[in-house]
Design an enzyme around this catalytic site. Structure first.
Site, PDB file in Angstrom:
ATOM      1  N   GLY A 161      11.746  13.661  31.008  1.00 37.12           N
ATOM      2  CA  GLY A 161      10.719  12.498  31.192  1.00 37.12           C
ATOM      3  C   GLY A 161      11.144  11.547  30.304  1.00 37.12           C
ATOM      4  N   SER A 165       9.092  16.678  23.973  1.00 33.98           N
ATOM      5  CA  SER A 165       8.188  18.274  23.357  1.00 33.98           C
ATOM      6  C   SER A 165       8.918  18.578  22.541  1.00 33.98           C
ATOM      7  CB  SER A 165      10.067  19.005  24.680  1.00 33.98           C
ATOM      8  OG  SER A 165       9.654  20.215  24.517  1.00 33.98           O
ATOM      9  N   GLU A 231       2.470   7.066  23.549  1.00 34.73           N
ATOM     10  CA  GLU A 231       3.484   5.930  23.688  1.00 34.73           C
ATOM     11  C   GLU A 231       4.775   6.191  24.191  1.00 34.73           C
ATOM     12  OE1 GLU A 231       3.179   4.342  19.111  1.00 34.73           O
ATOM     13  OE2 GLU A 231       2.912   6.393  19.009  1.00 34.73           O
ATOM     14  N   GLU A 293       7.008  23.998  33.144  1.00 34.67           N
ATOM     15  CA  GLU A 293       8.073  23.751  32.321  1.00 34.67           C
ATOM     16  C   GLU A 293       9.643  23.354  33.073  1.00 34.67           C
ATOM     17  OE1 GLU A 293       7.997  26.073  28.537  1.00 34.67           O
ATOM     18  OE2 GLU A 293       5.433  25.676  28.432  1.00 34.67           O
ATOM     19  N   GLY A 294       9.237  22.310  33.668  1.00 34.15           N
ATOM     20  CA  GLY A 294      10.993  22.412  34.757  1.00 34.15           C
ATOM     21  C   GLY A 294      11.936  23.560  35.335  1.00 34.15           C
ATOM     22  N   LEU A 296      10.605  24.852  38.156  1.00 39.24           N
ATOM     23  CA  LEU A 296      10.544  25.132  39.491  1.00 39.24           C
ATOM     24  C   LEU A 296      10.962  24.164  40.074  1.00 39.24           C
ATOM     25  CD1 LEU A 296       7.328  26.692  39.711  1.00 39.24           C
ATOM     26  CD2 LEU A 296       9.440  27.607  39.403  1.00 39.24           C
ATOM     27  N   TYR A 503      -4.945  22.986  15.379  1.00 38.02           N
ATOM     28  CA  TYR A 503      -3.410  22.099  14.900  1.00 38.02           C
ATOM     29  C   TYR A 503      -3.346  22.386  13.520  1.00 38.02           C
ATOM     30  CZ  TYR A 503      -0.589  18.772  16.635  1.00 38.02           C
ATOM     31  OH  TYR A 503       0.310  18.040  17.652  1.00 38.02           O
TER      32      TYR A 503
END
EC number: 2.5.1.26
Lengths: 583, 730
Positions: A161, A165, A231, A293-294, A296, A503
């Site tokens: 995409g 990541s 962005e 997370e890609g 399937l 974080y």
């Protein structure tokens, strides 16, 4: 072949750094006077000189401008692993008229996300395995065709995409022998329709966050989903990682926003029969897709909630005497369920860091005012500048309600010893969120490596977790022979009824260490162990990818893992979506 | 008043340079913040001539890296230990009053937010933990929470310390006077104090001293005061509160009081645990308690108690603190103040209740000489390092942390392992005086022994002890004769030199009834054995190998090992063994015997060497009182006809039985009269399954499994040749 689109695609790729974060023209540099400066015009900080930043870097990291490393200037095409694609597949692909590329730069660009080790490889080495071919479907049907071809020829597809990541999810498994197809969704970027009655919009999954908001705003709407990467990150990516946005208090996280998902899998297309706010039809299949997370399939279209653009926005900030009081205040705000669109609390180290990024002041008057404020807070109120911490706030909605809301929050803050510290500080805080990602590239030039990671944790453990993880990082650095104390800092970025998202930023000067990435990874691993031992989660929104797989079993139990595995086995028995994430 | 709120001027922090980390280009952000303060003071106080304690800085750095792995045994090669300094020396030179009134601005925990003792109590009372239990109990008993809350307040008032600097100064003064009167020297390893100083600043600290005497009680407070470190709060038995004035004085010196048993009382447990944990979490003060739970009457380390240890470990398990330091401390006495009291107690003459008048009466001992005290402050052990990779914290993550939660099995096991490890570390650093060696030799040569031979044997034993890793304080320039003589002088109540012979000092044995003779002899033998006992935990592994060699008919390693294992199990309450590492203990024993050339080992077999027979028979003779004593006790039980009995019935029963045998002269094993041995033997049988222990309303009741006990006796009897088996075999 539709050349036009590829060029369009390339132009986006070309304004981005190939070996770092964000836009080519935006970066931190040291100008001729040796002062730090942020280039470009895209951000509020652009073109400004940051007079105290250099000193902060030197003090915090023991880094010196004389010790510099340089990245390779450009990609060395000869190093890139060759593209191995079988001719029959290429013929079938050409027949579909879907554009594709076997160009080395295109393939390398899609071989990584933005983990430290990935960027480091780009600067100094080369990936062992990268995609063999990049394809650019322009619509759902194209994706169906590509997945069919992949099944027919037994290829491996890795959906791509925005490429932001931070879990090694985009890295190609080294041992993958099949042809790896990078399925770039960026050309599927249209808003298909907007339903004003139900306040939903159906959007193709490849759209980038900022484009989505820009286009929706033309019709007077927004999704309100603003992850820090908005962005560059895509809607499909948000779904695939279970993303969370800064303003989730008003708009919700991705799982609250999504109404319908269409996903192409090797088994076929998965979707629902209606677009309703809620249904009781067994476990929600969306929850197999969100966070998958890609592994399937490819999310192609998403129906997402939209809201009218807010009438009024207001930033704010509060200074607390210490982190403990700050956390207590956030907890109270969450308890009263009156959190503004965003409320964040940074610890002292990050407060000082933000301070170091203050641009040169325009007039004597502002500098005088700043001095006065500082005097008031430290001398009159007795806050210790080395202990105090700051919360930044963002209110959104209609004007009257915002002002009311603001008062309520400030009243709570006062009970916890907080002092209002102005809109400007708040706004700068949020601006820094976007700019901070550029800092790593500057650090890398001066032997400083760093990364952020996140977790979610119950309220009663927030303080212990923050303290222990920071301390663990410091100790691990010491033990691993890091010569200077690291920058180890945290902030509470989201509040929930039952807990918070925390974080961490962590960076250190690696001069004198032969294998900095390995050392870095060991320390990050120790920090994650510490998080888990303190009752924190494996991830709040970054996802698992390949980076955090080893803790999955302990996180969701054997049986839980088996449940996910069985879904994968049914949906994708031949492991076409073979990026090896998650399981 | 505990932590000082107002502080005097401080010396500027030292430049942040660390030994062993040369030039790092200017700033070194790793530098410890308040390094070396005690060193500076110590040096200044003593005219600056002292060894600078630079070593401590390096150890602090190395600590995290070097953290002792859990299962590693003590280093077998002779260990380098710190040197001692006599802290009384200065007390004899300068004013005690000035010392007691000195400016005391201690080194404290970096994260400390100072508060008063009473503030701690209210924090505890308001804590979620205590409030939860109060609400639970109120619901269950149908009472108002206020009533239970009041009960909690009472418990806290009974328990809580109220440390005051004034009282501390009072003790600093009086203890100086008393110590100087009683002891020749009080010696401390200053490097240990240095390490402690760093540890106190870094993380919450738990002080774990050995417990041989009441003197232990305020010893560490005295020491920490002397070195300007934060004063500890000390867990004390509630019986001290029975002492008028003294109880309250102790309270003000930092003692807090725990009831001896409160297993069933949930409120008490909650309040007590929370009280200790609150002080630990806040880094309020180092927490001091005795792992052994009570004073060891035999000078042998007692098996550890786990309750308090698991309480102080919990904040780390729950990650309420980043780490906790456990500091093993060995306090060794050349002559134990209570030696004769202990002997009486072991023989069944009840211990006098703690009372102030008793204490005052005891003041006549002030005219006596009790030699030297050695205090060895061990390396602080990081709990985090010990726990790393060992325990699954998931159970703590799934329940709110303030709920009372029974520790999981692996946590319990871990706590027990840590307890044993700490005791082994204490043992490792116990200082052994020459007299300890003399006592060991003497007990094998009763009732009298040639003085020259005694000296010769003592010197020989010194070598052996050092080979086994024992820590003997024997100055290089001190000749053997003088060393033995000074021991005899100090312990003239036990043995005396008469006409070139050393004889037990059992005055009045000649006349009087037989029973009285036996009793008096038992008394002096038990006193004497108190000193030999200090060697036992150092000697136990090789000695059990030696005993096993004698029990086993063959030289096959497996068979020797199985006998060793049997003995180790039987003596598991008598000596300190790290749980579950029988084989490692066996290997260590074999290794040490090989090292002193007593045995040779091949892949399959173990042989005593020619010259090894001396060592092997000495070692087995050293432990023979235990073998014979246990046999006697087991035999008594094998004749037990009662269905069930209590400990209160068992002890006098077995005592009478042994007493009669001694009167008849059937046995010479006086040590079997020791109630300590009797209790340990009973506990061992319970563990071996030969005796069943049942909880009754008023304590425990025991019943014997005759078959099992006969089996155990057979192993002992059938295979233990009575006379010098080693010589026979060679």
């Amino acid at each position: 072949m539709d050349c036009c689109l590829v060029v369009g695609r390339r132009s986006w790729q070309e304004i981005l750094k190939w070996n770092g974060w964000g836009y080519n023209d935006s970066k931190f540099i040291f100008n001729k006077k040796g002062q730090a400066e942020f280039t470009g015009k895209r951000y509020r900080l652009g073109g400004m000189v940051l007079p105290t930043f250099k000193e902060w870097i030197e003090r915090t990291f023991g880094a010196s401008l004389e010790h510099k490393t340089t990245s390779r200037a450009s990609l060395n095409v000869n190093d890139v692993p060759p593209s191995i694609v079988n001719e029959e597949f290429l013929q079938d692909l050409r027949a579909t008229k879907i554009s594709y590329s076997q160009d080395a730069e295109d393939r390398v660009f899609r071989a990584h996300g933005h983990c430290l080790h990935e960027i480091f490889v780009l600067r100094e080495g080369m990936f062992k395995r990268i995609p063999d071919i990049v394809v650019w479907p322009v619509c759902h049907e194209d994706v169906v065709k590509i997945v069919e071809l992949a099944c027919k020829h037994n290829l491996c597809i890795i959906p791509f995409g925005g490429g932001t990541s931070v879990s090694s999810a985009l890295e190609c498994p080294e041992e993958e022998k099949r042809t790896i197809v990078s399925l770039d969704t960026s050309q599927m970027n249209r808003i298909l329709w907007i339903d004003e009655k139900n306040l939903t919009a159906c959007v193709e999954a490849g759209i980038i966050g900022q484009d989505l908001e820009k286009q929706l705003s033309e019709s007077g709407f927004c999704t309100g989903h603003e992850p820090d990467s908005m962005e560059f990150s895509s809607l499909g990516g948000w779904v695939a990682t279970r993303a969370s946005g800064m303003k989730k208090n008003i708009y919700g996280n991705i799982e609250d926003l999504v109404i319908h998902i269409k996903m192409v899998t090797p088994r076929g297309i998965v979707e629902k029969n209606c677009q309703v706010p809620r249904m009781s039809t067994g476990p929600d299949i969306h929850h197999f897709i969100m966070g998958s997370e890609g592994i399937l399939g490819v999310v192609t279209e998403v129906t997402i909630k939209i809201r009218p653009l807010p009438e009024y926005q207001k930033y704010g900030s509060v200074v607390f005497p210490n982190f403990e009081r700050g956390v207590a205040c956030l907890r109270e705000v969450a308890k009263q369920r009156c959190a503004p669109a965003s409320i964040r609390l940074v610890d002292n180290a990050q407060f000082q860091f933000g301070h170091a990024l203050k641009p040169q002041v325009a007039s004597i008057f502002t500098s005088f005012l700043d001095g006065l404020k500082k005097f008031y807070i430290t001398k009159f109120k007795g806050f210790d500048p080395n202990v105090l911490c700051v919360a930044t706030l963002l209110f959104e909605g209609d004007r009257e309600k915002v002002l009311q809301h603001e008062k309520q929050v400030y009243d709570i803050a006062t009970k916890f010893g907080g002092l209002a510290a102005g809109e400007d500080n708040g706004q700068r805080g949020y601006m820094l969120t976007f700019v901070i990602a550029y800092l790593r590239d500057l650090g890398l030039d001066y032997y400083v490596i760093g990364e952020s990671f996140e977790t979610s944790v119950p309220w009663d453990r927030v303080l212990d977790l923050c303290r222990n993880v920071k301390e663990r990082i410091v100790r691990e650095c010491k033990e691993k022979g890091v010569q200077f104390a690291p920058f180890s800092t945290c902030r509470v970025t989201q509040t929930y009824d039952a807990g918070a998202c925390v974080y961490f930023y962590f960076a250190f000067n690696y001069r004198g260490i032969s294998d900095p990435i390995h050392v870095y990874e060991e320390i990050e691993r120790a920090a994650r162990e510490e998080i888990l031992a303190n009752g924190g989660s494996l991830s709040h929104h970054h996802g698992v990818g390949k980076l955090r797989k080893r803790w999955m079993k302990e996180s969701i139990s054997d049986v839980g893992l088996g449940m996910l595995r069985s879904v994968k086995e049914y949906v994708d028995p031949n492991n076409i979506f073979g990026n090896k994430n998650l399981l | 008043m505990a932590p000082p709120t107002a502080r005097g001027p401080r010396p500027p922090a030292r430049p942040p340079q660390r030994a062993g980390q040369p030039g790092r280009g200017g700033v070194g952000p790793w530098a410890p913040q308040r390094g070396g303060r005690a060193a500076e003071r110590g040096a200044a106080r003593r005219g600056g001539a002292r060894r600078a304690m630079a070593a401590a800085a390096t150890t602090a750095a190395g600590r995290a890296r070097r953290g002792t792995p859990m299962f590693s045994q003590k280093e077998l090669t002779s260990k380098k230990r710190d040197e001692f300094e006599d802290i009384l020396e200065e007390r004899r030179l300068s004013s005690d009053l000035r010392y007691a009134m000195k400016c005391y601005t201690p080194v404290i925990y970096k994260g400390l937010s100072p508060c008063k003792p009473n503030a701690i109590k209210s924090v505890v009372l308001q804590s979620e933990q205590v409030q939860y239990v109060i609400k639970q109990l109120a619901k269950e008993m149908g009472e108002s929470p206020d009533i239970i809350q009041e009960e909690a307040v009472e418990i806290l008032d009974e328990m809580g310390h109220s440390m005051q600097l004034g009282t501390v100064r009072f003790f600093a003064f009086t203890l100086s006077k008393i110590f100087k009167q009683l002891f020749q020297r009080v010696c401390v390893n200053e490097e240990g104090m240095q390490r402690l100083q760093h540890a106190i600043q870094e993380h919450p600290v738990v002080l774990l001293p050995s417990h041989r005497s009441y003197v232990d009680f305020l010893m560490l407070s005295y020491l920490l005061y002397t070195y300007d470190l934060a004063l500890p709060v000390i867990a004390a038995g509630i019986d001290f509160l029975g002492m008028k004035i003294v109880g309250e004085l102790l309270r003000r010196a930092g003692a807090f009081f725990m009831r001896r048993s409160f297993g069933g009382n949930r409120l008490y447990w909650a309040v007590f645990a929370e009280y200790v944990k609150t002080m630990l979490r806040n880094g309020y003060a180092p927490i001091e308690f005795f792992l052994e739970g009570t004073r060891s009457r035999t000078a042998k380390t007692l098996t550890p108690k786990f309750g308090l240890l698991s309480i102080v470990m919990e904040p780390f398990f729950k990650r309420e603190v980043f780490d906790t330091y456990l500091v093993p401390i060995s306090i060794s006495y050349e002559r134990i103040l209570e030696e004769s009291l202990y002997a009486y107690e072991l023989l069944g003459v009840p211990k006098p209740k703690e009372s102030t008048s008793g204490l005052l009466k005891a003041r006549r001992i002030l005219s006596d000489n009790f030699g030297t005290i050695h205090i060895y402050v061990g390396q602080p052990v990081s709990l985090r390092t010990l726990a790393s990779g060992r325990i699954n914290l998931c159970p703590y993550n799934l329940v709110p942390r303030h709920l009372p939660q029974k520790p999981t099995e692996d946590i319990q096991e871990f706590v027990s392992d840590v307890a044993y490890k700490m005791e082994l570390l204490q043992i490792e650093n116990m200082v052994l005086s020459p007299w300890v060696l003399v006592a060991a030799v003497l007990l094998q040569n009763l009732p009298a022994m040639d003085f020259e031979l005694l000296i010769e044997k003592t010197v020989w034993l010194k070598g052996l002890t050092q080979t086994f890793g024992g820590f003997i304080e024997w100055p290089d320039n001190l000749c053997a004769k003088k060393a033995v003589m000074s021991g005899l002088t100090l312990h003239s109540n036990i043995a005396r030199l008469i006409n070139g012979h050393v004889v037990l000092n059992d005055k009045g044995v000649e006349d009087g009834a037989v029973g009285e003779i036996v009793f008096k002899r038992a008394l002096v033998i038990l006193m004497c054995s108190t000193y030999r006992n200090q060697l036992l935990n150092v000697f136990v592994r090789p000695s059990l190998v030696a005993l096993a060699l004698q029990m086993t008919r063959s030289f096959r390693k497996e068979e020797v090992y199985s006998s060793f294992s049997f003995l180790r199990d039987v003596f598991s309450d008598e000596f300190i063994f790290f749980p579950g590492i029988s084989l490692k203990d066996f290997e260590e024993g074999c290794f040490l015997l090989t090292k002193c050339d007593a045995i040779q080992t091949t892949q399959q077999e173990i042989y005593p060497t020619d010259k090894g027979s001396v060592v092997v028979s000495f070692l087995s003779a050293m432990f023979r009182p235990f073998v014979e004593g246990y046999q006697l006790i087991f035999r008594y039980l094998s004749k037990e006809t009662k269905e069930a009995f209590t400990e209160k019935q068992f002890i006098p029963g077995v005592r009478n039985y042994v007493f009669q045998l001694l009167e008849k002269g059937t046995t010479q094993c006086y040590e079997a009269l020791s109630s300590d041995m009797q209790k340990n033997a009973l506990a061992a049988l319970v563990q071996l399954g030969a005796v069943k222990k049942k909880k009754m309303s008023n304590g425990f009741s025991y019943s014997v499994n005759q078959e099992a006990i006969h089996k155990i006796l057979d192993v002992f009897d059938a295979r233990t040749p009575v006379q010098k088996p080693v010589a026979a075999r060679l």
